[in-house]
Design an enzyme around this catalytic site. Sequence first.
Site, short mmCIF file in Angstrom:
data_model
loop_
_atom_site.label_atom_id
_atom_site.label_comp_id
_atom_site.label_asym_id
_atom_site.label_seq_id
_atom_site.Cartn_x
_atom_site.Cartn_y
_atom_site.Cartn_z
N SER A 74 0.82 -1.21 0.00
CA SER A 74 0.00 0.00 0.00
C SER A 74 0.86 1.26 0.00
O SER A 74 2.01 1.25 0.43
CB SER A 74 -0.91 0.02 1.23
OG SER A 74 -1.65 -1.16 1.32
N1 SAH Z 1 -0.20 -5.32 3.99
C1 SAH Z 1 0.55 -5.58 2.78
C2 SAH Z 1 -0.24 -5.19 1.55
C3 SAH Z 1 -0.91 -6.36 1.09
S1 SAH Z 1 -1.99 -6.31 -0.28
C4 SAH Z 1 1.89 -4.93 2.79
O1 SAH Z 1 2.20 -4.16 3.72
O2 SAH Z 1 2.67 -5.19 1.86
C5 SAH Z 1 -3.23 -7.39 0.38
C6 SAH Z 1 -2.79 -8.79 0.69
O3 SAH Z 1 -3.92 -9.46 1.22
C7 SAH Z 1 -2.35 -9.58 -0.54
O4 SAH Z 1 -1.05 -10.06 -0.35
C8 SAH Z 1 -3.38 -10.69 -0.62
O5 SAH Z 1 -2.86 -11.91 -1.10
C9 SAH Z 1 -3.82 -10.81 0.83
N2 SAH Z 1 -5.11 -11.46 1.04
C10 SAH Z 1 -6.22 -11.38 0.27
N3 SAH Z 1 -7.21 -12.15 0.78
C11 SAH Z 1 -6.72 -12.70 1.93
C12 SAH Z 1 -7.25 -13.60 2.90
N4 SAH Z 1 -8.48 -14.11 2.79
N5 SAH Z 1 -6.47 -13.96 3.93
C13 SAH Z 1 -5.20 -13.49 4.06
N6 SAH Z 1 -4.64 -12.65 3.16
C14 SAH Z 1 -5.38 -12.26 2.10
#
Ligand code: SAH
Length: 239
Positions: free
Chosen positions: A89
């Site tokens: 993000s």
């Molecule tokens: N917080 C992260 C940004 C991640 S983007 C950072 O600091 O880099 C959102 C993430 O959520 C993705 O990697 C995606 O694979 C994950 N995601 C989506 N659905 C999910 C679920 N049901 N359980 C766990 N992770 C999930």
Amino acid sequence: MRSWLLALGAGAALAASLPLQQADEYRDARLLMVRQQIASRLAGRNPVTDTAVLRAMETVPRHRFVRPGDVKRAYSDRPLPIGHGQTISQPYIVAAMTEMMHVVRGDVVLEIGTGSGYQAAVLAEITDSVYTIEVVEPLGRAAARRLVELGYGRVRTLVGDGYFGWPDHPRFDGILVTAAASHIPPPLVEQLKPGARMVIPVGAPFQVQSLMLVEKQRDGSVIQWNMGAVRFVPFTRGD
Ligand code: SAH
């Protein structure tokens, strides 16, 4: 103190013992990021003022959480791809969501959507007990390794579907979801302590969503506030 350390340069033993924020060449870029993008008023954004959050954003080496080709863009005002169709993000969003949770030292917090591990590292600068779940296995594994390498080995990582929260964990002081869900998962509300907060983008995938702040009341009911429009990658359900 700092100039003395820098003046000694990068002797291997000394560099290894230096806190990261003093040892890396992106420190100035990171301080500028915080001053210009996070702590100041830009169009349509409230400045982040929580000093613990600002300090965390000044400390975590964001350039170590992006792909090698994006290192030079790591401190710019935007999300970046991290592979598998996912993104790290935008810095401001990370800071604003962290501030909304009201995390204080000693809190036990859960992140859903580890991605690169960056948000988890920011939380780990504020409190010792951070749990994070990622559904895409290679991302979860890479983030776990990276967190250990960067000194955030205390963060507990798990690969799986975060919809149900952390298995067998009683309750959290805060839950932060970094993928856009169609609704607020009831099991996550269940894992909030009374008085605890959850921050979660809610809305249709690949569209603008609403960033919801959810607070569990002492009687178990929840109050929700819409904190504004955001755009997140979708919350997916593992099998
Ligand atoms: N917080 C992260 C940004 C991640 S983007 C950072 O600091 O880099 C959102 C993430 O959520 C993705 O990697 C995606 O694979 C994950 N995601 C989506 N659905 C999910 C679920 N049901 N359980 C766990 N992770 C999930």
